[in-house]
Design an enzyme around this catalytic site. Structure first.
Site, short mmCIF file in Angstrom:
data_model
loop_
_atom_site.label_atom_id
_atom_site.label_comp_id
_atom_site.label_asym_id
_atom_site.label_seq_id
_atom_site.Cartn_x
_atom_site.Cartn_y
_atom_site.Cartn_z
CB SER A 273 -0.97 0.00 1.18
OG SER A 273 -0.25 0.10 2.37
CE LYS B 25 -3.50 1.46 5.25
NZ LYS B 25 -3.35 0.96 3.89
#
Ligand code: ADP
Length: 884
Positions: A780, A823
Site C-alpha cells: 500500500s 488509516k
C-alpha cells in the site's frame, strides 16, 4: 587312607567327554554308547571282583564344553571323599572317528567302580549303565588299541609309589608349599563353615590326608574349567600339583567372598525398604490400637476422599482408581511418586460437575451493563446482545465463537469480561501470545519429565467451574514450529463436535468443554489460520476518534483511575481541555491504553500530594498547642513554651495552608510536569515535508493505522536504487515499480532531466522509511513512493496536509488497499486534513465515523496521475498522454 595301587599293564578305556576325573574324586557316569555299554558289561558288570578301568578325558570340539558352575561347597560322599555327579558319556560325533588321537588326552585316571546300575532306554529298549567311579591314580597312555568292541590301552602308572612319596614329602620345599596349601584349604573350609555347610568330615580329612591327595580332592570338589582340571591331572610333580591347587583354591575362595559381598549388599538394600515397610505397618497398627485413626493424616486417603467428591464421570473414576492403586503401591521416596500424586490431585481438582449457576439472562440488564462499562461501540454491543439473546433462547446453541479484532487498548478484553458478567459466569483469560508449542494447548504426555497439562485444562482448574467465559487472548499470535501447531489444537477446542471430549495429553481422559463460552481476541485477522477463522465470528473494533477517546476518558477512565489510586475529584480535577491536550500531545494510538496510563500518572502525582497533606495535618494537630489540651496544660513553663513555639510555628502555617488546599487542578504546566514535554505537537507533518522528496503515507499495523513518512533523495552515482528501513520483499518491489513508473513518465512529468537524457544518468536514488527499527511490508505504499520520487525530481514539496495510501500497478493504476478506516483515523489523529484513497476503497468510507469525515477531506484516485494532481499545491504539471 588308600594305599597306592599297582596298575595292570593294559586298561579298558572309558572316554570322559570334556570332563576330568581326578584321583580321590567320585563321579557318576551314564553310559549309553554301545562301546561304553560293552566296556561296563565286560569289565565291571560281569566280573565278580570289580576291576579297574581307565577314565580318559576327551576333548569334544563339536559340542561346547560344559558351562562352569561355581560350586561353593565341598560335598562329601560316605567315605569322606569329594564327589561329583557328572553324568556324561562320550558319544563319538557322527561321521567322525571316535578315537581320533587328537581328541584323547594323553593321560587319565584309573578308577574303581563303587556302584553299578542297569537301565533301559525308552523307547529303543537299549541297555544303559550308570556307574559310580572313584578315581585312584594317574596313568599315561602308551599305546591305544581301538580294535576291540571298546578301547584299551597300554598304560604307565604316573603316581609315585609309597616309598617315593614319603621321600618327596620330606623335601622342605614340598613341605612349605603343602603347609601353604593346607592353610588356604583351611580358610576355604572355615568360609564354608560360616555358611552353615556340613564340612565336619572334610575338616577331619584336612588334618589327616597328605597334602598332595587333598589337592586333588579339593580341586575336584568345585566346578572348574576343563583346561584347569586337565592342568591339575597333568601336574604329576608334587610341587607343581600343590602350586596349581593353591592357585585354584585361592581363586575359588575369592569368588565365594565376592559373591558373598554382593549378596550382602543386595540383602542390605532389600531389608532397608522392607524394614521401612514393616515400621510403617507397625505404626499404623499402633495408631489403630490407640484409637488414633484420624484418616486425614494419611494424605492418600484424603486425596481419595477429594477424588470421590470430584464427581468424575464413570470411566474417569475407574481410571483414577487404577492410578490411585498404583500410587498406594509406591513408596513416597520412590521416583515418580510425586508426579503420580500431582496427576491425581489434578483429577480431583478439576470441576467435573461444578458449574457457576447461570442466572436467568436479563437482556435489558446486560445491555445496561455493557453501556455502563463501555462508551460507544454501538455495533459491537448490538452483536453481543444478539449473541446473548440466542444463548438465552437456546442455551446449548452451537453459535460461532466471537472473536474481537482490533488494535491494543480498544476494549476487547474488557468486553469479554462484560459478557461474563452479563451471563453471571466466571471469567478466565488464557494468553496465547507467543505460544508455539502444541503441548501448551494440549499438554505434555505424562511420560515426559516435568510434564504439565495444557493451558486450557490449567485454566479450568484455576477457575474452578466447567462453564466459565474463557478468553483466548491474542489468538493471532500463535505460531507454528517443530513442536507442532497450536492452531490445530485450538481447532479441536473450538469445534463444537469435538470439544465435548477434549483430550489433554497430560490428563489422558476426555474433559467436556462444551459448557465453556469461548471468546477470542486478535490484533489482526491475517495471521489467523483460515480453518480457525472459519470457526469464529469476527467483530472488528477499529479504534477510537479523539472525540470518542475524550468521552471514554471523562466517563470511564478518570473515575476508574481515581478510584484505583484512592482519591476522588476533591483531590484531582482534570478539565476536559486538558484531556484533549493529553490525547493530542501525548498519545497517538488507536486504543486508550496509553491515555489510561497517562491519567494514572496524574493520579499518582495527586496521590503523593494528598498523602503528604494528610501526614502534615496529623503532625500539625499533634504539635499545635491550642488544639492539644494536654500539651496546653503543661505549657506553663516558659522555656518549654518557647521550644514548642520554635517547632510549632511553621507547622501551624503548613496546617493552615493544607487545610485550605483546593483539589489539584491540572493545567498545561502541571501536565508537562507530570508527563514530561509533549511527544507530538501536530506540526510534525508540516516540518517533515518541508523539503522536496518526502511524502506522507498511511499504513496499517497491529497497533491500528499509522502515518508513515517516505523520504527520497538523489546523489551522484551509477543509476542504482538504495532502500532502507527494514523493508520486506513486497515493499521493495513497490519501490522498483515506483521508480520505473517515474522514469517512464519523466518527460510527461517535465522532470528535471537533460533533454532526452536518462532520469537516472550518473545519479543514485535512496529511499528510506523512517522508524528504521520497525519492520515494514505490504503493497500500500506504492502511491506514496511515486509521490516522494516525483517531489524529489521536481524539487517541489508535497502538501503537508495530505496523506495517501494505495497500491500502484506498473501502468499507473491505483488498486484498493485494506484497513481504510484505521488509516483515516490515524490521519485524523495526526492532524492531516486530506487523504488520497484508491477509488475502489470508496465503499469503505461507510465505516468511518461521520465526525471524522467532516474533518478529513477524502480524495479518490483512479490513476497515479490523480494522486499526483492532489498531492501537490496547484496540481502536478501533468501533461495528459496523447491517446494512441
Ligand atoms: P484490549 O484487550 O483491546 O487490548 P482492554 O480491554 O484491555 O484492551 O482495554 C484497555 C482499557 O481501556 C481497559 O481499562 C478498558 O476498560 C478501557 N476501554 C477500552 N475501550 C473502552 C470503552 N469503549 N469504554 C470504556 N473503557 C474502555
Amino acid at each position: 587312607m588308600r594305599e597306592v595301587v599297582e596298575l595292570p599293564e593294559r586298561l579298558a578305556i572309558l572316554p570322559f567327554r570334556n570332563r576330568v576325573l581326578l584321583p580321590g574324586a567320585i563321579v557318576q557316569i551314564r553310559c549309553t554308547s554301545p562301546a561304553s555299554v560293552r566296556l561296563v558289561e565286560q569289565e565291571l558288570w560281569q566280573k565278580e571282583d570289580k576291576g579297574l578301568i581307565g577314565v580318559l578325558p576327551v576333548r569334544d570340539t563339536q559340542s561346547p564344553p560344559p558351562t562352569v558352575q561355581l560350586a561353593d561347597s565341598v560335598s562329601e560322599d560316605r567315605d569322606g571323599k569329594a564327589s561329583s555327579t557328572l553324568t556324561s558319556d562320550y558319544q563319538p560325533p557322527i561321521g567322525k572317528q571316535a578315537n581320533e588321537p587328537s581328541h584323547w588326552h594323553s593321560s587319565g585316571v584309573a578308577a574303581r567302580a563303587l556302584h553299578l546300575s542297569r537301565g533301559m532306554e525308552k523307547p529303543s529298549g537299549r541297555v544303559t549303565y550308570t556307574v559310580v567311579l572313584e578315581g585312584w591314580c594317574r596313568f599315561s597312555v602308551q599305546e591305544m588299541n581301538a580294535r576291540g568292541p571298546y578301547n584299551t590301552a597300554l598304560v604307565e602308572q604316573l603316581d609315585m609309589t609309597r616309598a617315593e612319596m614319603d621321600q618327596a614329602e620330606r623335601d622342605p620345599e614340598v613341605q612349605s608349599i603343602a603347609r601353604q596349601f593346607k592353610m588356604i584349604a583351611g580358610e576355604l573350609i572355615s568360609v564354608l563353615e560360616q555358611k552353615h555347610r556340613k564340612v565336619g568330615r572334610t575338616k577331619v580329612l584336612l588334618e589327616t590326608a597328605p597334602a598332595h591327595r587333598l589337592a586333588d580332592i579339593f580341586v575336584a570338589s568345585f566346578e572348574g574349567s576343563f583346561d584347569e582340571r586337565l592342568a591339575m591331572l597333568d601336574a604329576v610333580d608334587l610341587k607343581k600339583r600343590l602350586t596349581k591347587a593353591i592357585e585354584l583354591v585361592t581363586r575359588h575362595l575369592q569368588t565365594i567372598r565376592v559373591a558373598e559381598k554382593i549378596s550382602q549388599k543386595v540383602e542390605g538394600q532389600l531389608s532397608k525398604s522392607q524394614k521401612e515397610f514393616l515400621l510403617r505397618q507397625q505404626m499404623r497398627a499402633i495408631k489403630e490400637e490407640l484409637g488414633d485413626t484420624d484418616d486425614d493424616d494419611d494424605d492418600v486417603i484424603a486425596l481419595e476422599r477429594k477424588m470421590q467428591g470430584a464427581g468424575m464421570p464413570g470411566n474417569v473414576w475407574k481410571h483414577a482408581q487404577r492410578e490411585l492403586r498404583r500410587l498406594r503401591k509406591m513408596q513416597p521416596q520412590q521416583p515418580g511418586y510425586s508426579s503420580a500424586r500431582a496427576y491425581l490431585e489434578l483429577l480431583a481438582d478439576l470441576p467435573w460437575q461444578v458449574s457457576s449457576e447461570e442466572r436467568e439472562l436479563d437482556l435489558a440488564a446486560a445491555k445496561e451493563r455493557l453501556d455502563s462499562e463501555h462508551y460507544g461501540l454501538g455495533k459491537v454491543k448490538k452483536r453481543i446482545i444478539e449473541y446473548l439473546a440466542v444463548r438465552k433462547l437456546k442455551p446449548d446453541a452451537r453459535g460461532p465463537v466471537l472473536c474481537f479484532v482490533g488494535p491494543p487498548g480498544v476494549g476487547k478484553t474488557s468486553l469479554a469480561s462484560s459478557i461474563a458478567g452479563a451471563l453471571g459466569r466466571r471469567f478466565i483469560r488464557i494468553s496465547l501470545g507467543g505460544v508455539k508449542d502444541e503441548a501448551d494447548i494440549r499438554g505434555h504426555r505424562r511420560t515426559y519429565i516435568g510434564s504439565m497439562p495444557g493451558r486450557l485444562i490449567e485454566g479450568i482448574k484455576r477457575v474452578g467451574v466447567n462453564n466459565p467465559v474463557m478468553l483466548l487472548d491474542e489468538i493471532d499470535k500463535t505460531g507454528t514450529d517443530v513442536r507442532g501447531d497450536p492452531a490445530s489444537a485450538l481447532l479441536e477446542v473450538l469445534d463444537p463436535e469435538q470439544h465435548r471430549t477434549f483430550n489433554d495429553h497430560y490428563l489422558n481422559v476426555p474433559f467436556d468443554l462444551s459448557k465453556v463460552v469461548f471468546v477470542a481476541t486478535a490484533n489482526r485477522i491475517q495471521p489467523i489460520p483460515p480453518p480457525l477463522l472459519d470457526r469464529m465470528e469476527v467483530i472488528e473494533l477499529p479504534g477510537y476518534t479523539s472525540e470518542e477517546k475524550l468521552k471514554i476518558a471523562v466517563r470511564h477512565l478518570i473515575p476508574r483511575v481515581l478510584d484505583q489510586h484512592g482519591i476522588t475529584s476533591d483531590h484531582l480535577q482534570i478539565p476536559e481541555p486538558m484531556v484533549e491536550l493529553m490525547i493530542q500531545r501525548y498519545t497517538r494510538e488507536a486504543g486508550v491504553r496509553n491515555l489510561e496510563r497517562h491519567l494514572a500518572a496524574l493520579a499518582r502525582a495527586a496521590a503523593v500530594k494528598v498523602a503528604e497533606r494528610e501526614q502534615a495535618l496529623r503532625i500539625s494537630r499533634d504539635l499545635n498547642p491550642e488544639s492539644t489540651p494536654v500539651l496546653g496544660g503543661s505549657l506553663a513553663d516558659g522555656e518549654l513554651m518557647m521550644e514548642v513555639e520554635a517547632i510549632g510555628m511553621p507547622m501551624r502555617e503548613m496546617a493552615t495552608s493544607v487545610d485550605t488546599a483546593s483539589p489539584l487542578l491540572i493545567d498545561e504546566a502541571a501536565l508537562e510536569k507530570a508527563l514530561g514535554p509533549p511527544k507530538f505537537d501536530g506540526r510534525e507533518a508540516a516540518e517533515r515535508v518541508a523539503t522536496p522528496g518526502v511524502a506522507v503515507g498511511l499504513v496499517w499495523t497491529a497497533f491500528g493505522g499509522e502515518v508513515q513518512f517516505v523520504e527520497a533523495t538523489a546523489m551522484v552515482g551509477k543509476g542504482d536504487l538504495h532502500l532502507t528501513g527494514q523493508l520486506g520483499d513486497v515493499i521493495k518491489e513497490s519501490a522498483q515499480i515506483a521508480l520505473t513508473w517515474v522514469r517512464a513518465r519523466a518527460a510527461e512529468l517535465k522532470l528535471a532531466v537533460k533533454e532526452q537524457g536518462n532520469l537516472m544518468d550518473s545519479r543514485d536514488v535512496h529511499i528510506h522509511f523512517p522508524a528504521g527499527a520497525v519492520p515494514k511490508d505490504g503493497p500500500s505504499a506504492g502511491v506514496t513512493l511515486v509521490t516522494a520520487l516525483v517531489s524529489l525530481f521536481l524539487q517541489r514539496c508535497v502538501r503537508a496536509d495530505t496523506a495517501m495510501t494505495g497500491e500502484m500497478t506498473l501502468r499507473g493504476l491505483v488498486l484498493p488497499v485494506g484497513g481504510v478506516k484505521d488509516k483515516i483515523l490515524a490521519a485524523h489523529r495526526c492532524g492531516i486534513k486530506r487523504v488520497i484513497l484508491p477509488e475502489k476503497n470508496a465503499k469503505d468510507l461507510m465505516e468511518v465515523p461521520a465526525a471524522i469525515l467532516a474533518n478529513v477531506e477524502v480524495l479518490l484516485a483512479k490513476r497515479m496521475e490523480d494522486v499526483l494532481h492532489e498531492a501537490f499545491e496547484g496540481g502536478c504539471p501533468w501533461k495528459p498522454r496523447p491517446k494512441l
